[in-house]
Each structure stands twice: as C-alpha cells, then as structure tokens.
Scaffold this motif. Structure first.
Motif, PDB file in Angstrom:
ATOM      1  N   GLU A  60       1.240  -1.043   0.242  1.00  0.00           N
ATOM      2  CA  GLU A  60      -0.095  -0.119   0.109  1.00  0.00           C
ATOM      3  C   GLU A  60       0.689   1.260   0.141  1.00  0.00           C
ATOM      4  O   GLU A  60       0.610   2.485  -0.597  1.00  0.00           O
ATOM      5  N   GLU A  64       1.341   4.083  -2.789  1.00  0.00           N
ATOM      6  CA  GLU A  64       0.476   5.272  -2.812  1.00  0.00           C
ATOM      7  C   GLU A  64       2.113   6.779  -3.205  1.00  0.00           C
ATOM      8  O   GLU A  64       1.789   7.491  -3.856  1.00  0.00           O
ATOM      9  N   GLU A  68       1.753   9.196  -5.765  1.00  0.00           N
ATOM     10  CA  GLU A  68       1.939  10.793  -5.343  1.00  0.00           C
ATOM     11  C   GLU A  68       3.123  11.209  -6.757  1.00  0.00           C
ATOM     12  O   GLU A  68       3.104  12.405  -6.743  1.00  0.00           O
TER      13      GLU A  68
END
Length: 69
Positions: A60, A64, A68
């Motif tokens: 995860e 993420e 970004e």
C-alpha cells in the motif's frame, strides 16, 4: 529453552509428522502429539497472518508513493 519462531515451529511439526508416520505411537502419546501440533499450527498461522499484514502495508505504501509521483 529455545525461542519459538516460525522456522522452529515448522521443524517441530515436521518432526511430529515423521514420528506419527514412522513410529506408530501409542494412543496416549498420539493424543499429546496432536495437541502439540495443533498449538504449533495455530502459532504458524498467526505468524503468517502477521507477515501478510506487514506485506500488505508495504505494498500500500509503495502504491501511494507511486501515485504521488
């Protein structure tokens, strides 16, 4: 007394299975072996679930970080 970890628990389980298959233990001994094996299996299952949770968190976090960028 050695510390119980996944590898040690798995080795103990393998030893129990080997003994069950090759030594024809008495009923009382067999009952104790089954009880010990059940506890070891529960321990291993908990370790695997914990590792799975850690891996999922790491994935995860990587996802993420990718989003970004």
């Amino acid at each position: 007394m050695e510390e119980l970890n996944y590898k040690t628990a798995l080795e103990k389980l393998e030893g129990i299975v080997h003994k069950m298959e090759n030594e024809n233990p008495e009923v009382d001994e067999l009952a104790g072996m089954v009880e010990e094996a059940a506890g070891l299996l529960k321990f291993c299952k908990g370790k695997l679930r914990g590792a799975e949770g850690q891996l999922n968190k790491a994935i995860e976090k990587l996802n993420e970080e990718e989003e970004e960028q």
